[in-house]
Write an enzyme that holds these catalytic residues in place. Structure first.
Site, short mmCIF file in Angstrom:
data_model
loop_
_atom_site.label_atom_id
_atom_site.label_comp_id
_atom_site.label_asym_id
_atom_site.label_seq_id
_atom_site.Cartn_x
_atom_site.Cartn_y
_atom_site.Cartn_z
N LYS A 1 2.81 9.28 8.46
CA LYS A 1 1.88 9.05 9.57
C LYS A 1 2.31 9.60 10.93
CE LYS A 1 -1.04 5.50 7.71
NZ LYS A 1 -0.61 4.91 6.44
N PHE B 1 0.85 -1.19 0.00
CA PHE B 1 0.00 0.00 0.00
C PHE B 1 0.89 1.24 0.00
CE2 PHE B 1 -2.43 3.49 1.83
CZ PHE B 1 -3.54 3.47 1.00
N ASP C 1 9.26 2.57 1.77
CA ASP C 1 8.07 3.28 2.22
C ASP C 1 7.92 3.01 3.72
OD1 ASP C 1 5.57 4.15 2.97
OD2 ASP C 1 4.55 3.43 1.18
#
Ligand SMILES: *Cc1c(COP(=O)(O)O)cnc(C)c1O
Length: 390
Positions: free
Chosen positions: A244, A128, A215
């Site tokens: 995040k 993702f 990532d």
């Protein structure tokens, strides 16, 4: 529920009015234990007094100028992130998807600079990387992509965790410029590869002059028990993306680069209006300071191990529980059937959890969680899963 919001989310029927540490309070004053932290965002928990104070002061001083000018908080944050990671340069955006867009553009530009005019990036199944067109095209989920074709080209996909599959690509493709991979897959089901996976990918990238791009939007900023998940190995990535946990909820994303990759972007090649503004950078600087002061990396390791051990003891032998796994405070409990229902049952029990990849209960608690709070979490969750399976 307002009829004026686009229907992009299937929301749970609760709205929170305030928070304190690992606790959230709804509009009726009911208290919930937060084991999701806004999906790995609120590492400091809710309403951390040092963050509140720093943000109030910064909001009263300067919120935004422009990247037309120097921004001292952005310079300090770049220095700090490079000191913590060993990377050389940082570009700031506002989200994980934007951080990955920057990485994808950097890889393509790097390819063009080397005379490769159709550069391709290796990506993984079940990955993702975000919801923009390029990042959803990089994402390994048909659900995320369906309806948005034509996808952005230039991605070659292999199974996650299979370094040999990446090595084999070199023989058939002469246009690969980079490998983009999550050190541990988050949305894909909290998948932890073999310990030498990143070492192997590093070696393959070195042999072929490909960039290794990690990532770390979910795994970074202490979630794994180190500042960055790659620090559980001895390798350095060429590119790493963050978002995040970085701003504790104030939107900020970052694309970091090392060595030659750090020199790829030149003026005019990329940019962002808000990216790296004084307010967002203050949130990130304060987050990093508080994490160091309060020993949150060590806490993530300790509390993560405690949660995994406790759940393994209570649920490990229960039929229907396939695996309990994780690293630091990124924890997955894989069941043998789809278990999305558990989210609502937990909510009714005043516990906030998540289910991803259909059958994996995912915990991403605030990094400030104490052992007592973790005990409450494991008690409630083990009872809930046990009852649901029986
Ligand atoms: C959440 C996430 C993203 C996307 O971040 P946004 O801020 O929602 O754009 C990208 N990569 C990973 C690994 C993520 O977990």
């Amino acid at each position: 529920m307002s009829e004026h919001l686009m229907q992009t989310y299937a929301r749970l029927p609760v709205a929170f009015a305030r928070g304190k540490g690992v606790w959230l309070y709804d509009e009726n004053g009911d208290q919930y234990l937060d084991a999701l932290a806004g999906v790995a965002v609120n590492g400091l928990g809710h309403a951390h007094p040092k963050l509140t104070k720093a943000l109030c002061e910064q909001a009263g001083t300067l919120i935004h100028t422009s990247n037309i000018y120097r921004i001292s908080a952005q310079e300090r944050l770049a220095d700090k992130l490079c000191a913590l990671s060993g990377m050389d340069r940082v570009f700031f955006g506002n989200s994980g998807a934007e951080a990955n867009e920057a990485a994808i553009k950097l890889a393509r530009l790097h390819g063009h600079n080397r005379g490769i005019d159709n550069p391709a990036i290796v990506v993984m199944e079940k990955s993702f990387h975000g919801r923009t067109l390029a990042t959803l095209s990089a994402t390994g989920s048909r659900k995320v992509q369906a309806g948005f074709e034509p996808l952005v080209g230039g991605f070659v996909r292999v199974p996650f965790g299979d370094a040999d599959a990446v090595a084999k690509l070199a023989a058939h493709h002469n246009n690969i410029v980079a490998v983009l991979v999550e050190p541990y897959q988050g949305e894909g089901g909290v998948r932890i590869p073999e310990v030498d996976y990143l070492d192997k990918l590093r070696a393959i990238c070195d042999q072929n002059a490909w960039l290794l791009m990690l990532d770390e939007v979910q795994t970074g900023i202490g979630r794994s028990g180190k500042w960055f998940a790659f620090q559980h190995t001895k390798i350095m990535p060429d590119v790493m993306t963050l978002a995040k946990g970085l701003g504790s909820g104030v939107p900020i994303g970052a694309c970091l680069a090392y060595g030659a990759a750090a020199e790829v972007f030149t003026p005019g090649k990329h940019g962002s209006t808000f990216g790296g503004n004084p307010l967002a950078c203050t949130a990130a600087l304060t987050t990093l300071d508080v994490m160091a002061e309060e020993g949150l990396l060590e806490n993530a390791l300790k509390i993560g191990a405690f949660i995994r051990e406790t759940l393994t003891r209570e649920l490990g032998q229960v039929p229907g529980v396939k695996e309990i796994r994780g690293q630091g405070l990124m924890i997955g409990i894989e069941l043998d059937k789809p278990c999305g229902e558990l989210v609502k049952l937990a909510l009714a029990d005043k516990l906030l959890i998540n289910v991803t990849a259909d059958n994996v209960v995912r915990l991403l608690p605030p990094l400030v969680m104490s052992q007592d709070e973790a005990g409450l979490l494991t008690d409630k969750l083990a009872a809930l899963i046990w009852a649901w399976l029986n």
